[in-house]
Design a protein around this motif. Structure first.
Motif, PDB file in Angstrom:
ATOM      1  N   MET A 560       0.861  -1.180   0.000  1.00  0.00           N
ATOM      2  CA  MET A 560       0.000   0.000   0.000  1.00  0.00           C
ATOM      3  C   MET A 560       0.900   1.234   0.000  1.00  0.00           C
ATOM      4  O   MET A 560       2.091   1.142   0.310  1.00  0.00           O
ATOM      5  CB  MET A 560      -0.858   0.012   1.263  1.00  0.00           C
ATOM      6  N   ASN A 561       0.316   2.365  -0.316  1.00  0.00           N
ATOM      7  CA  ASN A 561       1.118   3.590  -0.238  1.00  0.00           C
ATOM      8  C   ASN A 561       1.159   4.080   1.208  1.00  0.00           C
ATOM      9  O   ASN A 561       0.579   3.456   2.113  1.00  0.00           O
ATOM     10  CB  ASN A 561       0.618   4.658  -1.214  1.00  0.00           C
ATOM     11  N   LYS A 562       1.843   5.207   1.401  1.00  0.00           N
ATOM     12  CA  LYS A 562       2.043   5.686   2.779  1.00  0.00           C
ATOM     13  C   LYS A 562       0.726   6.058   3.454  1.00  0.00           C
ATOM     14  O   LYS A 562       0.651   6.126   4.674  1.00  0.00           O
ATOM     15  CB  LYS A 562       2.971   6.903   2.770  1.00  0.00           C
ATOM     16  N   ASN A 563      -0.300   6.336   2.645  1.00  0.00           N
ATOM     17  CA  ASN A 563      -1.597   6.681   3.237  1.00  0.00           C
ATOM     18  C   ASN A 563      -2.513   5.479   3.376  1.00  0.00           C
ATOM     19  O   ASN A 563      -3.735   5.631   3.422  1.00  0.00           O
ATOM     20  CB  ASN A 563      -2.304   7.733   2.365  1.00  0.00           C
ATOM     21  N   ALA A 564      -1.926   4.291   3.396  1.00  0.00           N
ATOM     22  CA  ALA A 564      -2.699   3.062   3.562  1.00  0.00           C
ATOM     23  C   ALA A 564      -3.744   2.894   2.454  1.00  0.00           C
ATOM     24  O   ALA A 564      -4.878   2.486   2.708  1.00  0.00           O
ATOM     25  CB  ALA A 564      -3.347   3.012   4.946  1.00  0.00           C
ATOM     26  N   GLN A 565      -3.359   3.219   1.229  1.00  0.00           N
ATOM     27  CA  GLN A 565      -4.251   2.999   0.088  1.00  0.00           C
ATOM     28  C   GLN A 565      -3.570   2.055  -0.902  1.00  0.00           C
ATOM     29  O   GLN A 565      -2.356   2.134  -1.093  1.00  0.00           O
ATOM     30  CB  GLN A 565      -4.507   4.320  -0.651  1.00  0.00           C
ATOM     31  N   ASP A 566      -4.365   1.217  -1.513  1.00  0.00           N
ATOM     32  CA  ASP A 566      -3.878   0.399  -2.625  1.00  0.00           C
ATOM     33  C   ASP A 566      -4.463   1.016  -3.895  1.00  0.00           C
ATOM     34  O   ASP A 566      -5.625   0.800  -4.216  1.00  0.00           O
ATOM     35  CB  ASP A 566      -4.345  -1.049  -2.436  1.00  0.00           C
ATOM     36  N   MET A 567      -3.646   1.803  -4.584  1.00  0.00           N
ATOM     37  CA  MET A 567      -4.138   2.560  -5.735  1.00  0.00           C
ATOM     38  C   MET A 567      -4.359   1.659  -6.945  1.00  0.00           C
ATOM     39  O   MET A 567      -5.022   2.042  -7.902  1.00  0.00           O
ATOM     40  CB  MET A 567      -3.161   3.681  -6.097  1.00  0.00           C
ATOM     41  N   MET A 568      -3.780   0.475  -6.911  1.00  0.00           N
ATOM     42  CA  MET A 568      -3.970  -0.457  -8.015  1.00  0.00           C
ATOM     43  C   MET A 568      -5.349  -1.100  -7.913  1.00  0.00           C
ATOM     44  O   MET A 568      -6.089  -1.183  -8.882  1.00  0.00           O
ATOM     45  CB  MET A 568      -2.864  -1.518  -7.953  1.00  0.00           C
ATOM     46  N   MET A 569      -5.715  -1.521  -6.715  1.00  0.00           N
ATOM     47  CA  MET A 569      -6.984  -2.210  -6.505  1.00  0.00           C
ATOM     48  C   MET A 569      -8.100  -1.252  -6.107  1.00  0.00           C
ATOM     49  O   MET A 569      -9.271  -1.612  -6.129  1.00  0.00           O
ATOM     50  CB  MET A 569      -6.847  -3.263  -5.394  1.00  0.00           C
ATOM     51  N   GLY A 570      -7.714  -0.053  -5.665  1.00  0.00           N
ATOM     52  CA  GLY A 570      -8.720   0.905  -5.219  1.00  0.00           C
ATOM     53  C   GLY A 570      -9.185   0.632  -3.794  1.00  0.00           C
ATOM     54  O   GLY A 570     -10.368   0.795  -3.480  1.00  0.00           O
ATOM     55  N   ALA A 571      -8.286   0.202  -2.942  1.00  0.00           N
ATOM     56  CA  ALA A 571      -8.655  -0.024  -1.545  1.00  0.00           C
ATOM     57  C   ALA A 571      -8.087   1.099  -0.671  1.00  0.00           C
ATOM     58  O   ALA A 571      -6.993   1.567  -0.951  1.00  0.00           O
ATOM     59  CB  ALA A 571      -8.093  -1.364  -1.064  1.00  0.00           C
ATOM     60  N   PRO A 572      -8.767   1.548   0.350  1.00  0.00           N
ATOM     61  CA  PRO A 572     -10.128   1.145   0.705  1.00  0.00           C
ATOM     62  C   PRO A 572     -11.133   1.699  -0.292  1.00  0.00           C
ATOM     63  O   PRO A 572     -10.917   2.762  -0.866  1.00  0.00           O
ATOM     64  CB  PRO A 572     -10.319   1.781   2.088  1.00  0.00           C
ATOM     65  N   GLY A 573     -12.219   0.981  -0.503  1.00  0.00           N
ATOM     66  CA  GLY A 573     -13.177   1.385  -1.531  1.00  0.00           C
ATOM     67  C   GLY A 573     -14.571   1.568  -0.970  1.00  0.00           C
ATOM     68  O   GLY A 573     -14.841   1.268   0.189  1.00  0.00           O
ATOM     69  N   GLU A 574     -15.415   2.083  -1.828  1.00  0.00           N
ATOM     70  CA  GLU A 574     -16.826   2.260  -1.459  1.00  0.00           C
ATOM     71  C   GLU A 574     -17.507   0.893  -1.428  1.00  0.00           C
ATOM     72  O   GLU A 574     -17.088  -0.024  -2.121  1.00  0.00           O
ATOM     73  CB  GLU A 574     -17.532   3.099  -2.518  1.00  0.00           C
TER      74      GLU A 574
END
Ligand code: ASP
Length: 593
Positions: A560-574
């Motif tokens: 994940m990136n430093k902000n705890a996001q997975d930009m490839m999968m779109g997590a966390p998501g709606e």
């Protein structure tokens, strides 16, 4: 469609010349040399193979294929006219009879050049991690990780440990971080927690009679990212042993880890058993850190008595620590830069002086040191040419920590002060059992609450009666440190319910609280538990050290990136309203509000 291949792209050698082959892979590059000569590079997991194109038709056919498409090449292996000794397949090339497009890359332009993906910005790399991983350099770190994990499994199994997986959907466990919660559909208002570590389960396994347990355990902690910590999840080489003491745990780790570090690390030297053991208070006093980098030869000296009255106002009633850099050739500019860096990191000042070639003290705070020069030189054991860098603070711990930062930075500044190319392990032992919580201002457990106090029930009772300061109680708790990186905490556990209750009483939790918070452990221990101990070195941190990487994201397949996001999968998501309704969840705030 025939898809199978006869060889992979890292396999063909001069002995294969003349063979008819079929190779498959990604079209890495096409280099045109003339109308009737071009070279294509085909890459797969195993390596690259050169394909030589010698007709305008074949060249045109290959040119029509975008780079990074997957292709199959049927052809004949031939000895190369000009060999490339740097490549395992550099003696041969494949002369194609036909080229087949297997998976078309739709894009002419890639987000980055595959072999130079590490130079691309991180957000792009993470979004296109599947392309980033095609870069052999990036892939090799992940392979290293796989090999290390498999070596750990093999060695732990050989040491008699049984690999057991523990639940992922469980209850909150007290490792001191925030939990990830999972709402329960069947039990409105109730939540599972993802385990911060399998701590309670591994202790329950001991109570169940599993003698030696281990697991490459996923752990989940909702913490902010750091260079050596990914947000969200990480893996531990989690282990626990029955009828065991601290010595037994140390012996296993000292046997298992050094050979793995020597085999897989960028350095091929690692500490041998027994690792150095440093009590926590000594570590702070000598190294200014509870995770000292022992590759650095510099030690810290307590100069409080020596310099408190030298007249420098900042030293008045302060704790003063000195780091001595022998024969230090650091230029004045570099000293100022060091002081500035220390200040940025610690918000504390660094003081300094030198002993010049004539034995005079010069520079920095020398004006205050000169009148007591002989005493200072004698007590600090100084020689001509040495530099002394100092920290001062009325709080002992703050002064120690600043000196620790000075030691690390000075150590790294000169090859004479550090033996860089090795893995230096040590144990930090005798941690305090309790501390005053930074936020609460009250007595809290230093680590997880399951450690055995040194002194057992008796010392806890004395503390409860006010006869002993609880802050002086030590725990059978230890940290494993390598090259200044904390790899793990561990402990001899408290397996006696009576001691457990007494330990919790000091942090204001009664019998009912303990039974309510840790029902399984409390119950299990009431049915006869073996004395047990364990540890859980971080897999990600170990691989980082072995790969020589500074960022933890380089050794995780899909970080994940430093902000705890997975930009490839779109997590966390709606999620849909229906899902929320099923989970009895009402969302009160949205990110973009
Ligand atoms: N569970 C502990 C941790 O995650 C390690 C241990 O004590 O075994 O820090």
């Amino acid at each position: 469609m025939v898809q199978s291949r006869t060889h992979n792209c890292g396999e063909l050698r001069i002995g294969d010349a003349g063979k008819k082959v079929r190779i498959c892979g990604w079209l890495e590059n096409l280099r045109e040399v003339g109308a009737e000569l071009a070279f294509a590079i085909v890459r797969d997991f195993y390596g690259t193979t050169q394909v030589v194109l010698e007709t305008p038709e074949l060249i045109a056919e290959m040119k029509a294929i975008n780079k990074e498409s997957t292709v199959a090449v049927d052809g004949v292996v031939r000895e190369r006219a000009s060999k490339n000794p740097k490549l395992p397949t550099g003696d041969i090339e494949v002369v194609p009879e036909s080229i087949e497009l297997l998976g078309r890359c739709r894009f002419n332009e890639l987000p980055f050049q595959i072999n130079r993906s590490r130079e691309a910005d991180e957000a792009t790399r993470l979004k296109y991690r599947f392309l980033d991983l095609r870069n052999p350099e990036v892939k090799n770190n992940i392979l290293l990780r796989c090999n290390v994990v498999s070596a750990i499994r093999k060695s732990m199994t050989e040491h008699g440990f049984t690999e057991i997986t523990t639940p992922i959907l469980t209850v909150s466990s007290p490792e001191g971080a925030r939990d990830y919660l999972v709402p329960s559909r069947n039990h409105p208002g109730k939540f599972y927690a993802l385990p911060q570590s399998p701590q309670q389960f591994k202790q329950l396994l001991m109570a169940s009679g599993i003698d030696r347990y281990f697991q490459i355990a996923p752990c989940f902690r909702d913490e902010d990212a750091r260079a050596d910590r990914s947000p969200g999840e990480f893996y531990q080489m989690d282990m626990e042993m029955s009828f065991a003491t601290q010595e037994d745990v140390f012996a296993v780790i000292e046997d298992v880890l050094p050979p793995i570090f020597e085999q897989f690390g960028i350095y091929n030297r690692a500490s041998k058993a027994p690792f150095k053991r440093i009590p926590f208070t000594e570590a702070m006093e000598k190294y200014g850190s509870d995770k000292p980098d022992l590759r650095i030869k510099l030690e810290i000296k307590n100069a409080t008595e020596l310099l408190a009255n030298c007249g420098l106002p900042a030293f008045d009633s302060a704790n003063i620590y000195a780091v001595i850099a022998p024969e230090c050739s650091m230029a004045r500019k570099a000293v100022d830069k060091l002081a500035a860096d220390v200040e940025v990191q610690t918000a504390e000042k660094m003081y300094w002086f030198r002993v010049d070639e004539n034995g005079e003290v010069v520079g920095g705070i020398s004006k205050f040191v000169a009148p007591i020069k002989d005493k200072v030189v004698a007590e600090l054991g100084l020689n001509n040419g040495d530099m002394v860098a100092l920290s001062a603070n009325t709080q002992k711990l703050a002064a120690q920590k600043t000196a620790g930062v000075i030691r690390t930075k000075l150590g790294a500044s000169d090859d004479r002060y550090i033996d860089r190319e090795c893995y230096e392990f040590c144990w930090i032992v005798d941690f305090p059992m309790y501390e005053i919580g930074e936020e609460s201002g009250e007595l809290e457990f230093c680590h997880n609450p399951f450690s055995m106090p040194n002194g057992g029930l008796e010392i806890l009772k004395k503390a409860a009666a006010g006869e002993v300061d609880p802050l002086t109680i030590l725990a059978y708790q230890y940290d494993l440190v390598c090259n200044g990186v904390e790899l793990s905490s561990g402990a001899v556990r408290n397996h006696e319910p009576d001691i457990m209750l007494e330990a919790f009483k000091l942090v204001r939790l009664g019998e009912d609280d303990v039974k309510a918070k840790f029902p399984a452990m409390y119950n299990a221990f009431c049915y006869g538990a073996p004395p047990h101990a364990g540890i859980a070195p971080g897999v990600d941190r170990m691989v980082m050290l072995l790969a020589g990487e500074d960022s933890i994201r380089e050794i995780i397949p899909f970080p994940m990136n430093k902000n705890a996001q997975d930009m490839m999968m779109g997590a966390p998501g709606e999620v849909t309203q229906k899902q929320l309704d099923e989970l009895h969840i009402a969302v009160t705030a949205h990110e973009d509000e």
